[in-house]
Write a protein that holds these residues in place. Structure first.
Motif, mmCIF file in Angstrom:
data_model
loop_
_atom_site.group_PDB
_atom_site.id
_atom_site.type_symbol
_atom_site.label_atom_id
_atom_site.label_comp_id
_atom_site.label_asym_id
_atom_site.label_seq_id
_atom_site.Cartn_x
_atom_site.Cartn_y
_atom_site.Cartn_z
ATOM 1 N N LEU A 176 0.924 -1.230 0.122
ATOM 2 C CA LEU A 176 0.254 0.119 -0.135
ATOM 3 C C LEU A 176 0.850 1.302 0.095
ATOM 4 N N HIS A 177 0.398 2.060 -0.553
ATOM 5 C CA HIS A 177 0.788 3.793 -0.332
ATOM 6 C C HIS A 177 -0.224 4.720 0.236
ATOM 7 N N ILE A 178 0.274 5.618 0.567
ATOM 8 C CA ILE A 178 -0.361 6.507 1.550
ATOM 9 C C ILE A 178 -1.591 6.891 0.720
ATOM 10 N N MET A 222 -1.213 9.342 -7.823
ATOM 11 C CA MET A 222 -0.334 8.525 -6.867
ATOM 12 C C MET A 222 -0.259 7.004 -7.336
ATOM 13 N N GLY A 223 0.848 6.389 -7.543
ATOM 14 C CA GLY A 223 0.766 5.128 -8.089
ATOM 15 C C GLY A 223 2.143 4.615 -8.204
ATOM 16 N N LYS A 224 2.365 3.251 -7.883
ATOM 17 C CA LYS A 224 3.611 2.665 -8.246
ATOM 18 C C LYS A 224 4.209 2.941 -9.388
ATOM 19 N N ARG A 225 3.661 2.893 -10.664
ATOM 20 C CA ARG A 225 4.464 3.277 -11.745
ATOM 21 C C ARG A 225 4.940 4.439 -12.075
ATOM 22 N N TYR A 226 4.297 5.635 -11.059
ATOM 23 C CA TYR A 226 4.999 6.847 -11.372
ATOM 24 C C TYR A 226 6.071 7.153 -10.109
ATOM 25 N N LYS A 227 6.172 6.001 -9.293
ATOM 26 C CA LYS A 227 6.954 6.167 -8.244
ATOM 27 C C LYS A 227 7.054 7.487 -7.419
ATOM 28 N N VAL A 239 12.205 8.292 -17.522
ATOM 29 C CA VAL A 239 12.187 7.270 -16.518
ATOM 30 C C VAL A 239 11.960 7.710 -15.276
ATOM 31 N N TYR A 240 10.653 7.528 -14.438
ATOM 32 C CA TYR A 240 10.316 7.921 -13.371
ATOM 33 C C TYR A 240 11.291 7.930 -12.172
ATOM 34 N N ILE A 241 11.507 8.759 -11.334
ATOM 35 C CA ILE A 241 12.494 8.578 -10.375
ATOM 36 C C ILE A 241 11.642 8.622 -9.005
ATOM 37 N N ASP A 242 12.158 7.647 -7.989
ATOM 38 C CA ASP A 242 11.415 7.641 -6.768
ATOM 39 C C ASP A 242 11.246 9.139 -6.123
ATOM 40 N N THR A 257 -3.426 12.540 -5.152
ATOM 41 C CA THR A 257 -2.334 12.901 -6.377
ATOM 42 C C THR A 257 -1.097 13.297 -5.586
ATOM 43 N N ALA A 258 0.032 13.413 -6.430
ATOM 44 C CA ALA A 258 1.242 13.910 -6.126
ATOM 45 C C ALA A 258 2.193 14.316 -7.364
ATOM 46 N N ASP A 259 2.900 15.081 -7.120
ATOM 47 C CA ASP A 259 4.053 15.326 -8.184
ATOM 48 C C ASP A 259 4.821 14.011 -8.380
ATOM 49 N N ALA A 260 5.226 13.667 -9.747
ATOM 50 C CA ALA A 260 6.051 12.732 -9.954
ATOM 51 C C ALA A 260 7.157 13.498 -10.918
#
Length: 805
Positions: free
Chosen positions: A60-62, A742-747, A712-715, A702-705
RNA sequence: GCCGGGGUGGCGGAAUUGGUAGACGCGGUGGACUUAAAAUCCACUGUCCGCUUAGGACGUGCCGGUUCGAGUCCGGCCCUCGGCACCA
């Protein structure tokens, strides 16, 4: 730091650890139901449900707990108000997400699933959510999916009696009902006539008793709620499986994995959800009653209801039968039925268009009518550039079939060489094969009225066909066509173009001149009925649900195939065999044959003896939605080995009072679950006509990515800001910032533990609720959470710590 | 194209029925405490005009309307997010 200062600090870690273990040891949130010792029947109940997660490896993420925190707060509130609150949690562990993860990490799905569930359960417990963990259900456990198979068996053993009008326990009249297939079998045995479709399936018309078992079963298959059907399906070779319409994107790709999807005819297990189209639509708005007669209406967000209505897509109109003329003799060679929502425009129909898959142009079919040569007067553009008409038509059909599902703006078509006769004015009009007509809606054929339909207008303009205006609108025409309502004119024409009287004079039974659209429709339908040329009809966009997947990680069907070719039920549970090689056979090649992994299970599994006959087990598995169609019922009685859910407990807890989850399930899960529930209701297994009383969609987080120059997405934990510019911590490379889900693929997600350990879980929970309205999406901010921490610290100092001094 | 949600300070967002727009929080500025920092506390913080004060003008996507009074109601538009998309 002195002891004194430490003591006066708000020590959230100590507080949270203490209460977490207390709740766990005391089973504080265990819920009692009818039959449990100590259960208090006088307490009102409240069933508060979250959409359970699928256990992904990323955890899970926040963003995930937003809905869980809200439902937890509401649950605690209702408990304090004296309600007996059922608030359970489980895991939707069968299906593509778990299996894809297993493939990517080369671990068996069963192992992966177990690990992921353990990890997610700890995450949820860390958040201090008041779930009754003694009721946990996991859809991939035999003790659960054995009952999923049992429900499938109920659907397999049922048919939908369309004509039955019945009263439910509360006196509400309902049209259509699921009934045991044995009832239908008994009717056939007692002399009920086979329908035209039945006779077509059989190719014979003998008495029921004279039919073989296989023939009888072939007929019954056409009535079952779970049935086999040869249909054009969404074949996704990249995933090695077929997909439901709901799982295919607008671009013609798989929702999961984004692989191309092709149309392919295949014999598949299918759910007759279309039988419930009307009830699924009506009950979105009707006042319903639970077993105790308490009224309830679905309290769902209006946009979700609207999406379901659109998905079901009811439209009223008429079926009209056009004569098809033999190209040689002009004699009537058959009927071409079409569906139209505007029968009042029949006089404006100047051509017809049929789907490329239509039997009229299928050389293998009996209805094939394409002539040997182009009719003499055929204009060049109609021919599509071909010499031989049959070749040209076949070529066109093949070419359209290859093009993927995505839309080409240009409408194309080819003249079939066949003419039809418009029943209202006896006019001979050409039949085109056109790519803008689809076989699986209505009759797979349309009457084209270019003056009053945008698509027909575009086609008529491109192929130089007549455009006859038959409705005057108050609004001006839009680019040559007008699709609104108005007054019927030229229906029939009062005078011919040269001023002479019309062919059929004033005695045309279809005359609707001067009538407003609504009356014109009614009038012409009456005339069509009187002349035997048509009737009022309702059509739905909703399609039956393709229910089989050529995958490993799913519920096996409780079915086997008899050597004579028909399906027989197998007593559940049918345990999924432990396959070492569980991988699907994937490919880039759409012509690759369909091959489910369970064929590798070995004959000791694939063969099963039923009544002394060796039968072949069904090798497909159920789609990922199966388990979530009824989990809310199992939570009520999770450990029952006798029945899927005890009726006394079900009657007490249902319906679900509050269901919280994301809007992404608006037409998939929520429609499937309602369908299963209604079938179970008809068969007397559940007490409410609808499962979920109030639905609430929490907004997404939502969040900045951040992406580097390669995209390539950076954590986000590897990103820092220098002079306001986002850069990667290690390399100092400047990054591009984007904003979204917000999601796994966007780190761009953080694990809740990370935030919880730094700020405290209560701070995290408080902040997630403070970010704005629950239904709105909100951007995560690492700064904003500090305000909530300060607040809790102040509360601690002012109220708790001051007492100690 | 069709259907729906939404546009309010630097940011997240408040404003129950039309009645002091900007609560609360973040961020910012200044100050207190401290050897210092962190933490904490206090004050200010919509924009513009006004040296300061006093005060004034403007201000809820844009244009117009209703009203004593509009973020809120009505009409027309713009932008944005989401869903559906040849459905006859």
């Amino acid at each position: 730091m002195s002891t004194k200062t430490k003591k006066s600090q708000y020590n959230f870690q100590a507080i949270e650890t203490k209460w977490r273990s207390h709740w766990e040891q005391e089973n504080t949130y265990q819920t009692l139901g009818p039959g449990n010792p100590g259960f208090d029947d006088n307490k009102p109940k409240c069933y508060i449900l979250d959409m359970f997660p699928y256990p992904s490896g990323a955890g899970l993420h926040i963003g995930h707990p937003k809905g869980y925190i809200a439902s937890d707060i509401y649950s605690r509130y209702k408990r304090m108000q004296g309600f007996n609150v059922l608030h359970p949690m489980g895991f939707d562990s069968f299906g593509l997400p778990a299996e894809q993860y297993a493939i990517e990490h080369n671990i068996h799905p069963a192992t992966v699933t177990e690990q992921n569930i353990d990890a997610m359960r700890s995450q949820l417990q860390f958040l201090g959510l008041s779930f009754d963990w003694t009721r946990e259900v996991v859809t991939s456990q035999t003790s659960y999916y054995g009952w999923t198979q049992w429900i499938f068996a109920q659907l397999f053993d049922s048919y939908f009696d369309t004509g039955e009008v019945w009263e439910d326990g509360n006196g509400r009249q309902i049209k259509g009902r699921a009934k045991p297939i044995a009832d239908l079998e008994a009717q056939f045995a007692a002399g009920r006539a086979l329908s035209a479709t039945d006779r077509q399936v059989l190719g014979t018309d003998t008495a029921w008793s004279a039919l073989t078992t296989a023939q009888q079963q072939a007929v019954l298959n056409n009535y079952r709620l779970a049935y086999q059907q040869e249909a054009v399906v969404n074949w996704c070779p990249g995933l090695g499986t077929v997909l439901a319409n709901e799982e295919v994107t607008n671009e013609g790709r798989s929702e999961r994995g984004d692989f191309p999807v092709y149309r392919k005819p295949l014999r598949q297990w299918t759910m007759r959800i279309t039988a419930y189209a009307e009830r699924l639509l009506e009950d979105l708005d009707f006042e319903l009653e639970d077993r105790n007669g308490a009224p309830f209406r679905l309290d769902w967000p209006e946009p979700i209801k609207r999406m379901q209505r659109n998905w079901i897509g009811r439209s009223e109109g008429a079926e009209v039968s056009f004569d098809v003329l033999d190209p040689q003799s002009d004699a009537v060679a058959g009927q071409l039925p079409v569906f139209t929502t505007r029968p009042d425009t029949l006089f404006g129909a100047t051509f017809m268009a049929i789907a490329p898959q239509h039997p009229l142009v299928d050389p293998a079919g009996e209805a094939y009518l394409v002539p040997n040569a182009w009719p003499e007067e055929t204009p060049e553009p109609w021919k599509g550039g071909g010499d031989s008409i049959r070749e040209a038509v076949a070529q066109y059909v093949a070419q359209v079939a290859v093009s993927t599902a995505d839309e080409t703006k240009e409408k194309t078509g080819i003249f079939s060489g066949i003419y039809a006769r418009n029943p209202v004015n006896e006019q001979k009009i050409p039949i085109f094969v056109a790519d803008y007509v689809s076989m699986d809606y209505g009759a797979g054929a349309i009457m084209a009225v270019p003056a009053h339909d945008e698509r027909d207008f575009a086609f008529a303009t491109a192929y130089n066909l007549d455009i006859i205006k038959v409705v005057t609108g108050e609004e001006g025409r839009v680019e040559g066509w007008y699709a609104g309502e108005g007054t019927a004119i030229n229906s029939p024409p009062v005078l011919k173009a040269d001023g002479s009287p019309p062919r059929r004079g004033g005695d045309n039974p279809y005359t609707i001149n001067g009538l407003a659209t609504v009356e014109a429709k009614a009038q012409i339908i009456n005339a069509l009925v009187a002349q035997g040329r048509g009737q009022a009809e309702v059509n739905y966009k909703l399609r039956d649900w393709t229910f089989a997947r050529q995958r490993y990680w799913g519920e096996p069907f409780p079915l086997a195939t008899h050597p004579d070719g028909y399906s027989v039920a197998v007593e559940p549970p049918v345990v999924l065999p432990d396959l070492e090689d569980f991988r699907p056979e994937t490919s880039d090649d759409p012509t690759q044959p369909v091959s489910p992994p369970l064929h590798r299970a070995g004959t000791e599994w694939t063969t099963v003896e039923i009544d002394g006959v060796a039968c072949q087990r069904e090798l497909n598995v159920m789609p990922q939605w199966a388990g979530s169609c009824w989990y809310y019922l199992r939570f009520i009685d999770p450990h029952n080995e006798e029945v899927f859910c005890d009726p006394a407990k079900e009657g007490y807890f249902m319906p679900v009072d509050l269901y919280i989850g994301g809007a992404e399930h608006a037409v998939l899960h929520l429609l499937y679950a309602r369908f299963w529930h209604k079938a179970l209701y008809d068969l007397g297994h559940v007490s409410t006509p609808e499962p979920f009383k109030k639905l609430f969609n929490q907004g997404m987080m939502t969040a900045d990515a951040f992406q580097d120059e390669r995209g390539v997405y950076i954590d986000i934990r590897e990103v820092e800001f220098r002079d306001g510019e986002p850069v990667e911590k290690g390399t100092g490379k400047v990054l591009r910032r984007s904003f979204g889900k917000m999601g796994k693929r966007y780190k761009n997600g953080l694990p809740p533990e990370e935030v919880g350990e730094e700020f405290g879980v209560d701070t995290l929970r408080l902040y997630e609720m403070y970010m704005g309205p629950l239904e709105a999406s909100a951007p995560w901010s690492m700064e904003g959470i500090r305000g909530m921490q300060r607040f809790l610290q102040r509360v601690w100092r002012n109220f708790v710590d001051s007492d100690r001094r």
